[in-house]
Design a protein around this motif. Structure first.
Motif, PDB file in Angstrom:
ATOM      1  N   LEU A 131       0.840  -1.206   0.000  1.00  0.00           N
ATOM      2  CA  LEU A 131       0.000   0.000   0.000  1.00  0.00           C
ATOM      3  C   LEU A 131       0.872   1.252   0.000  1.00  0.00           C
ATOM      4  CD1 LEU A 131      -2.818  -1.175   2.412  1.00  0.00           C
ATOM      5  CD2 LEU A 131      -2.764  -1.244  -0.076  1.00  0.00           C
ATOM      6  N   ASP A 132       1.605   1.400  -1.055  1.00  0.00           N
ATOM      7  CA  ASP A 132       2.513   2.527  -1.225  1.00  0.00           C
ATOM      8  C   ASP A 132       2.946   2.520  -2.681  1.00  0.00           C
ATOM      9  OD1 ASP A 132       4.109   4.679  -0.663  1.00  0.00           O
ATOM     10  OD2 ASP A 132       5.540   3.596   0.597  1.00  0.00           O
ATOM     11  N   GLN A 133       3.494   3.602  -3.133  1.00  0.00           N
ATOM     12  CA  GLN A 133       4.069   3.633  -4.477  1.00  0.00           C
ATOM     13  C   GLN A 133       5.122   4.733  -4.530  1.00  0.00           C
ATOM     14  OE1 GLN A 133       3.418   5.803  -7.485  1.00  0.00           O
ATOM     15  NE2 GLN A 133       2.934   7.386  -5.966  1.00  0.00           N
ATOM     16  N   VAL A 183       9.698   2.495  -3.590  1.00  0.00           N
ATOM     17  CA  VAL A 183       8.932   1.242  -3.584  1.00  0.00           C
ATOM     18  C   VAL A 183       9.235   0.442  -4.855  1.00  0.00           C
ATOM     19  CG1 VAL A 183       6.583   0.287  -3.679  1.00  0.00           C
ATOM     20  CG2 VAL A 183       7.092   2.191  -2.162  1.00  0.00           C
ATOM     21  N   GLY A 211      -2.236   1.205  -4.819  1.00  0.00           N
ATOM     22  CA  GLY A 211      -0.999   0.519  -4.438  1.00  0.00           C
ATOM     23  C   GLY A 211      -0.755  -0.690  -5.330  1.00  0.00           C
ATOM     24  N   ASN A 235      -0.441  -2.777 -10.674  1.00  0.00           N
ATOM     25  CA  ASN A 235      -0.633  -1.482 -10.039  1.00  0.00           C
ATOM     26  C   ASN A 235      -1.783  -0.765 -10.753  1.00  0.00           C
ATOM     27  OD1 ASN A 235       0.973   1.719 -10.069  1.00  0.00           O
ATOM     28  ND2 ASN A 235      -0.060   0.796  -8.335  1.00  0.00           N
TER      29      ASN A 235
END
Lengths: 199, 142
Positions: A99-101, A105, A161, A151
């Motif tokens: 849960l990130d980009q 990452v 994410g 994604n």
């Protein structure tokens, strides 16, 4: 070498009344680059063939935490049998979300996941009466590798994410667990894989 | 370490805490705190948290006051580092065990004195470890 392998069942098939089955996994897991495992020090229990008692990493290597929030972390994790010409094997699937980009990452997680082979330890909610079923190891035999990475910027689930599915094919065992002495000792082993370096 | 030197170190940390409270910290001071947290507290700082640097310094001051020996030991590189993923029990059936994250030099010597063959489970150990465990081993009572 044994001429025939023991393929008989050895126990009644019944309901576990002492520790009723509970579905799902806890939110925290550990992922390790498979090449960082010290296989010479990963010892199997003498009495239970599906249990590892030590899970040592090579010098200077460490594992990484995987935290998947929500009601159903690692939702979709499953093991299915694959029939073979002479022996049947098992396919393990382990989906996770990042849960990130961003560039960090992409470089440090996603690009690595795309081409690497991994071992993942997750914690079952159902731990069993003696807790020996708490920590399950995926990818020890063949390694987990990415079978899907996506994604979707408008995803309802990941909110933009990454969704990753790791798969291990042709594992000779239906399940492999990490357990040493009791739950606290086993948890200490799992924590040691990701603990911050003292030096 | 003398009382004076200890007091000076405590003051240095408290001054550093004030710098962070005032928001006047430099990147070098932030890096210093991050390294101390990793080395002494064996934790990772949450870089996104505004107050976590201050909390970490308070924790460092507390450890310095309450566990000065451990604080000093962790300032230097440990002599013994256990492999990650390995658990060494003190003796058969004992609930006391050594793992990577609780391995201090003192504990490592205690465990090795009991079972020297466990040296195989260490990634890092000094050349004279056998001498050190013989010092650690309590004399046998006659």
């Amino acid at each position: 070498m044994a001429v025939t392998c023991d393929t008989l069942i050895k126990k009644d098939i019944s309901v576990n009344c002492e520790a009723p089955i509970v579905r799902g996994l806890e939110a925290n897991g550990v992922i390790i680059n498979r090449c960082d495992l010290d296989f010479s020090k990963c010892t199997q229990s003498a009495s239970k063939k599906n249990i590892l008692e030590a899970f040592a990493l090579l010098t200077t290597k460490k594992g990484f935490k995987v935290y998947v929030p929500g009601k159903n972390p690692f939702n979709g994790t499953k093991t299915t049998m694959a029939t073979g010409a002479y022996v049947n094997t098992f396919t393990n699937e382990l989906p996770l979300v990042v849960l990130d980009q961003g560039p960090d990452v992409a470089e440090n997680i996603i690009d690595g996941l795309a081409n690497g082979t991994f071992v993942v330890i997750v914690e079952n909610k159902h731990k069993g009466a003696d807790k020996s079923g708490a920590f399950q190891v995926y990818g020890f035999y063949q390694g987990l590798s990415a079978s899907a990475i996506e994604n979707d910027k408008y995803s309802e689930e990941t909110e933009g994410g990454w969704a990753v599915t790791l798969t291990e094919e042709r594992s000779p065992k239906s399940a492999l667990y990490l357990f040493k002495t009791d739950y606290a000792a086993t948890k200490a082993i799992v924590d040691s894989l990701v603990a911050t370096a003292g030096a | 370490m003398g009382k004076k030197a200890k007091k000076e170190k405590e003051l240095a940390l408290e001054e550093l805490l004030q710098v962070f409270r005032d928001g006047k910290q430099t990147p070098e001071q932030k890096e210093f705190v991050e390294k101390q947290v990793s080395k002494v507290l064996r934790k990772e700082l949450n870089y996104g948290c505004n107050s976590c640097y201050q909390d970490a310094i308070i924790e460092l001051v507390k450890m310095q006051r309450e566990q000065p020996d451990l604080y000093e030991e962790r300032q230097t590189d440990p002599l013994f580092v256990l492999k990650r993923g390995v658990l060494v029990p003190y003796e058969f059936g004992s609930s006391e065990f050594l793992v990577y994250q609780n391995c201090t030099d003192e504990l490592a010597l205690k465990f090795l004195a009991k079972n020297p063959e466990n040296i195989e489970e260490f990634d890092v150990y000094p050349e004279n470890w056998k001498e050190l465990i013989s010092i650690e081993k309590p004399p046998v009572e006659e």
